[in-house]
Design a protein around this motif. Structure first.
Motif, PDB file in Angstrom:
ATOM      1  N   LEU A 297       0.859  -1.179   0.000  1.00 26.28           N
ATOM      2  CA  LEU A 297       0.000   0.000   0.000  1.00 26.28           C
ATOM      3  C   LEU A 297       0.898   1.232   0.000  1.00 26.28           C
ATOM      4  O   LEU A 297       1.789   1.350   0.828  1.00 26.28           O
ATOM      5  CB  LEU A 297      -0.909   0.015   1.232  1.00 26.28           C
ATOM      6  N   VAL A 298       0.658   2.130  -0.947  1.00 30.92           N
ATOM      7  CA  VAL A 298       1.482   3.328  -1.082  1.00 30.92           C
ATOM      8  C   VAL A 298       0.748   4.497  -0.444  1.00 30.92           C
ATOM      9  O   VAL A 298      -0.307   4.920  -0.921  1.00 30.92           O
ATOM     10  CB  VAL A 298       1.782   3.625  -2.567  1.00 30.92           C
ATOM     11  N   TRP A 299       1.299   5.017   0.650  1.00 29.12           N
ATOM     12  CA  TRP A 299       0.670   6.142   1.343  1.00 29.12           C
ATOM     13  C   TRP A 299       0.996   7.449   0.625  1.00 29.12           C
ATOM     14  O   TRP A 299       2.124   7.684   0.226  1.00 29.12           O
ATOM     15  CB  TRP A 299       1.162   6.227   2.788  1.00 29.12           C
ATOM     16  N   LYS A 300      -0.040   8.270   0.433  1.00 29.10           N
ATOM     17  CA  LYS A 300       0.159   9.585  -0.163  1.00 29.10           C
ATOM     18  C   LYS A 300      -0.365  10.643   0.793  1.00 29.10           C
ATOM     19  O   LYS A 300      -1.303  10.398   1.550  1.00 29.10           O
ATOM     20  CB  LYS A 300      -0.576   9.684  -1.508  1.00 29.10           C
TER      21      LYS A 300
ATOM     22  N   GLN B  87     -17.515  13.566  -7.076  1.00 31.15           N
ATOM     23  CA  GLN B  87     -16.770  13.972  -5.883  1.00 31.15           C
ATOM     24  C   GLN B  87     -16.012  12.796  -5.273  1.00 31.15           C
ATOM     25  O   GLN B  87     -14.843  12.926  -4.873  1.00 31.15           O
ATOM     26  CB  GLN B  87     -17.717  14.565  -4.834  1.00 31.15           C
ATOM     27  N   LEU B  88     -16.655  11.628  -5.205  1.00 28.09           N
ATOM     28  CA  LEU B  88     -16.003  10.447  -4.636  1.00 28.09           C
ATOM     29  C   LEU B  88     -14.813  10.011  -5.491  1.00 28.09           C
ATOM     30  O   LEU B  88     -13.770   9.620  -4.954  1.00 28.09           O
ATOM     31  CB  LEU B  88     -17.003   9.298  -4.512  1.00 28.09           C
ATOM     32  N   LEU B  89     -14.964  10.046  -6.806  1.00 29.73           N
ATOM     33  CA  LEU B  89     -13.848   9.687  -7.680  1.00 29.73           C
ATOM     34  C   LEU B  89     -12.663  10.617  -7.462  1.00 29.73           C
ATOM     35  O   LEU B  89     -11.503  10.207  -7.535  1.00 29.73           O
ATOM     36  CB  LEU B  89     -14.289   9.717  -9.147  1.00 29.73           C
ATOM     37  N   TYR B  90     -12.973  11.875  -7.152  1.00 33.02           N
ATOM     38  CA  TYR B  90     -11.888  12.814  -6.859  1.00 33.02           C
ATOM     39  C   TYR B  90     -11.308  12.547  -5.467  1.00 33.02           C
ATOM     40  O   TYR B  90     -10.087  12.528  -5.277  1.00 33.02           O
ATOM     41  CB  TYR B  90     -12.376  14.261  -6.947  1.00 33.02           C
ATOM     42  N   ASP B  91     -12.190  12.354  -4.472  1.00 34.33           N
ATOM     43  CA  ASP B  91     -11.726  12.124  -3.104  1.00 34.33           C
ATOM     44  C   ASP B  91     -10.819  10.905  -3.010  1.00 34.33           C
ATOM     45  O   ASP B  91      -9.789  10.923  -2.329  1.00 34.33           O
ATOM     46  CB  ASP B  91     -12.923  11.915  -2.159  1.00 34.33           C
ATOM     47  N   ILE B  92     -11.211   9.822  -3.679  1.00 29.51           N
ATOM     48  CA  ILE B  92     -10.457   8.576  -3.553  1.00 29.51           C
ATOM     49  C   ILE B  92      -9.218   8.573  -4.438  1.00 29.51           C
ATOM     50  O   ILE B  92      -8.127   8.209  -3.999  1.00 29.51           O
ATOM     51  CB  ILE B  92     -11.353   7.365  -3.923  1.00 29.51           C
ATOM     52  N   PHE B  93      -9.373   8.992  -5.697  1.00 34.75           N
ATOM     53  CA  PHE B  93      -8.295   8.795  -6.656  1.00 34.75           C
ATOM     54  C   PHE B  93      -7.739  10.085  -7.263  1.00 34.75           C
ATOM     55  O   PHE B  93      -6.866  10.035  -8.127  1.00 34.75           O
ATOM     56  CB  PHE B  93      -8.776   7.887  -7.793  1.00 34.75           C
ATOM     57  N   ARG B  94      -8.276  11.245  -6.845  1.00 38.35           N
ATOM     58  CA  ARG B  94      -7.858  12.524  -7.393  1.00 38.35           C
ATOM     59  C   ARG B  94      -8.035  12.568  -8.914  1.00 38.35           C
ATOM     60  O   ARG B  94      -7.183  13.056  -9.652  1.00 38.35           O
ATOM     61  CB  ARG B  94      -6.396  12.825  -7.018  1.00 38.35           C
ATOM     62  N   LEU B  95      -9.180  12.053  -9.356  1.00 37.58           N
ATOM     63  CA  LEU B  95      -9.502  12.061 -10.777  1.00 37.58           C
ATOM     64  C   LEU B  95     -10.580  13.097 -11.063  1.00 37.58           C
ATOM     65  O   LEU B  95     -11.617  13.127 -10.402  1.00 37.58           O
ATOM     66  CB  LEU B  95     -10.003  10.672 -11.220  1.00 37.58           C
ATOM     67  N   GLU B  96     -10.331  13.942 -12.047  1.00 37.15           N
ATOM     68  CA  GLU B  96     -11.321  14.927 -12.482  1.00 37.15           C
ATOM     69  C   GLU B  96     -12.206  14.251 -13.523  1.00 37.15           C
ATOM     70  O   GLU B  96     -11.815  14.083 -14.676  1.00 37.15           O
ATOM     71  CB  GLU B  96     -10.613  16.149 -13.094  1.00 37.15           C
ATOM     72  N   SER B  97     -13.401  13.857 -13.105  1.00 40.20           N
ATOM     73  CA  SER B  97     -14.284  13.073 -13.977  1.00 40.20           C
ATOM     74  C   SER B  97     -15.422  13.922 -14.517  1.00 40.20           C
ATOM     75  O   SER B  97     -15.758  14.966 -13.975  1.00 40.20           O
ATOM     76  CB  SER B  97     -14.872  11.892 -13.200  1.00 40.20           C
ATOM     77  N   HIS B  98     -16.014  13.421 -15.588  1.00 35.01           N
ATOM     78  CA  HIS B  98     -17.225  14.062 -16.088  1.00 35.01           C
ATOM     79  C   HIS B  98     -18.169  12.994 -16.630  1.00 35.01           C
ATOM     80  O   HIS B  98     -17.744  11.887 -16.998  1.00 35.01           O
ATOM     81  CB  HIS B  98     -16.902  15.096 -17.178  1.00 35.01           C
TER      82      HIS B  98
END
Length: 449
Positions: free
Chosen positions: A5-8, A156-167
């Protein structure tokens, strides 16, 4: 490959006592991963390592709940129930599997994969919400407003978990394939209600590799058993977080889980109308979130996953995905009877995708380029001629072969078809064996040209 597990730093939620324990749990899991790779290991050492993780997890739950009480966190009850589910249901089931198999390598890998997946999902969704990040529960919304709210929550969840800007690509996703994917079915319900809520999640493989795989420190470009198990549990937490926002989902717990082939996933769309059917582009791959209730897959279509069979089911699922690639055919027809008939006729030798409209066909082609399109000429609204023009107008699609399907072969219709310069046409009234023979002959001719 060494799992870890890679901590960020973005995983920190800003509460010192919680952040420190999260880092500690990540380190413990990593030590267990490293130990699992050692050739000389004793059952006693495995037991002690797992007990150490369990003790720290229980201590963390207690600290976290005390903190939530101290700030008057309104989500304490729900959060505590998730802790209890892990402590009273998930962990005991995993420990039973370990004991029954004498801490076999498969059982240890299953334990670590499930715990890692649960930890990732819980840390980056539920725990992040403690500090007020995320979106509040919506109530008293009209269906259109509720759908818009759900889109925002998922983005928002996709951003919170993976820092992905989704649409959102479409709110009318109809099961089109996007490359190689992982397809999950999760059934939720309450003890009081007979009707269940079914959630279908579709992940493009590269999305999981670029997100969950990165958290795991995985460097390969394909799914393996560990990554699927971690992804499964992360998906559980993701769905649970979305459902927390629904006004009628209180008390819902997971009742059943299945891993579906693409064909099984596609069949759901053929038979049922989705209440929610959202397709997202995350920039790292596609993700679909679909809901239908009530609905149950036909008995025996997919095996329910539990602790005892999880590793076997995941391994079998991955084997099915590794079947050599076959030619891809997209069947576009507004008639479900024709779509299903063509699929049944051709699926033994070809990979079949279906679309019920012109727009659905264009989406399907964009996400997973076919080797041949079988296109209904007489579709309503957007007919075969218009769909063909749309396909030919795109440089990336212009060379995709198109064969028209038609119910009429009179001279006037045939002349119209020929003038459009398709790669051929097939009469729908032909016997199935004749249709199959003509399609086989087309690909044979292509391979020799």
């Amino acid at each position: 490959m060494e799992n870890q597990l890679v901590w960020k730093e973005e995983y920190n939620i800003g509460v010192d006592i919680i952040d420190k324990e999260h880092k500690r749990l990540f380190k413990i899991i990593n030590k267990l991963f490293a130990f699992g790779k050692e050739e000389k290991k004793s059952q006693w050492a495995c037991q002690e390592g797992i007990k150490f993780f369990k003790d720290h997890a229980m201590k963390h739950f207690e600290q976290e709940e005390n903190y939530m009480r101290s700030i008057g966190y309104e989500g304490l009850r729900v959060h505590r129930s998730l802790h209890e589910g892990f402590r009273l249901k998930l962990l005991p089931a995993l420990e039973t599997e370990l004991e029954q198999t004498n801490y076999s390598e498969n059982a240890v890998d299953h334990f670590l994969g499930v715990c890692a997946g649960w930890l990732i999902g819980h840390t980056l969704t539920e725990d992040r919400a403690i500090t007020g990040e995320g979106i509040s529960k919506w109530v008293d919304l009209l269906p259109e407003e509720e759908l818009e709210a759900m889109k925002k929550v998922i983005v928002q969840l996709l951003y919170d978990i993976f820092r992905l800007e989704s649409h959102v690509v479409t709110a009318a996703y109809s099961g089109e394939k996007f490359g190689k994917g992982l397809y999950c079915r999760l059934v939720y319900g309450t003890e009081q209600e007979e009707e269940n809520r079914e959630i279908f999640l579709a992940f493009e493989e590269k999305l999981l590799i670029n997100t969950v795989g990165k958290v795991m420190g995985i460097e390969t470009n394909r799914l393996d058993t560990m990554l699927v198990n971690v992804s499964r549990l992360t998906a559980h937490q993701f769905v649970k977080r979305v459902m927390e926002h629904l006004p009628d989902a209180e008390g819902c717990e997971i009742k059943e889980e299945n891993l579906l082939t693409y064909e099984q996933f596609q069949d759901v769309f053929e038979k049922e109308k989705m209440q929610v059917s959202l397709l997202f582009d995350t920039g790292k791959g596609y993700f679909a979130y679909c809901v239908v209730a009530p609905h149950m897959l036909e008995k025996g279509v997919a095996t329910a996953i539990d602790t005892q069979n999880a590793m076997t089911e995941v391994e079998e699922y991955l084997k099915k995905r590794d079947i050599p690639q076959r030619k891809k055919i997209l069947v576009v027809d507004d008639s479900m009877t024709i779509r299903q008939g063509m699929k049944q006729l051709l699926c033994e030798d070809y990979e079949i995708a279906v679309a019920s409209s012109g727009m659905s066909a264009i989406r399907s082609i964009a996400m997973d380029r076919p080797d041949l399109v079988l296109l209904d000429y007489e579709m309503p609204v957007c007919d075969g001629k218009q769909v063909m023009e749309m396909i030919r107008s795109e440089d990336d699609f212009a060379d995709i072969p198109i064969i028209f399907l038609t119910g009429r072969t009179d001279p006037v219709t045939v002349k119209k078809l020929v003038l459009l310069k398709p790669d051929g046409y097939l009469a729908k009234y032909l016997k199935p064996a004749e249709i199959k023979q003509k399609i086989d002959a087309y690909f044979e001719k292509e391979s020799t040209d």
